[in-house]
Design an enzyme around this catalytic site. Structure first.
Site, PDB file in Angstrom:
ATOM      1  CE1 TYR A 188      -3.333   2.827   0.100  1.00 44.12           C
ATOM      2  CE2 TYR A 188      -3.694   2.449   2.386  1.00 44.12           C
ATOM      3  CZ  TYR A 188      -3.876   2.995   1.103  1.00 44.12           C
ATOM      4  OH  TYR A 188      -4.931   4.053   1.390  1.00 44.12           O
ATOM      5  CD  GLU A 220      -1.944   4.973  -6.400  1.00 45.86           C
ATOM      6  OE1 GLU A 220      -2.577   6.002  -5.864  1.00 45.86           O
ATOM      7  OE2 GLU A 220      -2.060   4.044  -6.215  1.00 45.86           O
TER       8      GLU A 220
END
Length: 241
Positions: free
Chosen positions: A163, A170
């Protein structure tokens, strides 16, 4: 946030719901999750094969983009599943997760070609691929009452590393897109215009990046609580605000 591990779902809720949704819905969900597992497996194999043949990540996104766009967009069906009540996850939570992924694929990486060879793109693609293979295979075996422990373990442990790494990928990808967006003015609307509305995609992306700051720790620690609940049977009492 796009790399989220489907925070709203809990194993016990899935088990309860699958006994009450009926055979047709169960059959559809099983088919859907098998198809999505297969799709992300194809992506994984394609990425590995490309790197083994080329020895570089450059050009990798272009080689897999059609498959990626198809299966990531196909995930919009998960919002319909929630709306129809055949899965017990919030429509809002699922909508945010799916739309953020689609945003990263269509409005960032696909639209801004100069960033497609950035290392950060490969980072979040690898994270997404591992996450989705684990997640959809978890749902498939769970629906079939054949859930192996190692898949359950992977579902509630791999996110600890994946995660934050995915979120970093991103963020760096959006950051890499900023100079191009500012230079070209893409997706921006300047005054004066017939709509009398102004929109600057460059500043919108900055706002998106800033939203990661409060959301990441909140979602990450929620996922850790879910992990402890499912794997260790701990019970958490939610405090009223």
């Amino acid at each position: 946030m796009a790399s989220s591990e489907d925070e709203g779902s809990v194993e016990e809720k899935e088990n309860t719901k699958k006994r009450t949704i009926g055979p047709v819905a169960t059959a559809w969900l099983t088919f859907y999750n098998i198809a999505m597992t297969a799709g992300w497996l194809v992506l994984a194999i394609s990425m590995i094969r490309f790197y083994m043949e080329k020895g570089t990540h450059k050009g990798l996104y272009k080689s897999i983009q059609k498959t990626l766009k198809f299966f990531q967009t196909f995930a919009l069906l998960e919002m319909i599943h929630c709306a129809l009540g055949i899965v017990r996850t919030s429509v809002l939570v699922t909508g945010v997760q799916v739309s953020s992924r689609i945003f990263m694929v269509w409005l960032i990486t696909n639209s801004i070609r100069p960033i497609q060879n950035e290392e950060s793109v490969i980072v979040f693609l690898v994270v997404w691929t591992v996450t989705e293979i684990t997640r959809y295979s978890f749902y498939t075996f769970n629906l079939l009452n054949l859930l192996p422990y190692f898949i359950k373990w992977a579902r509630y442990n791999l996110f600890i590393v994946l995660y934050p790494v995915g979120v970093a990928g991103e963020l760096f990808t959006i950051y890499a897109a900023l100079p191009y967006v500012r230079r070209t003015g893409m997706y921006s609307l300047r005054l004066p215009n017939k709509y009398n509305v102004s929109f600057d995609y460059y500043y919108f992306l900055i706002i998106v990046m800033l939203f990661y700051i409060p959301l990441f720790p909140q979602l990450y620690f929620h996922m850790l609580r879910q992990r402890r609940k499912v794997l260790h049977g701990e019970v958490f009492v939610e405090k009223d605000d």
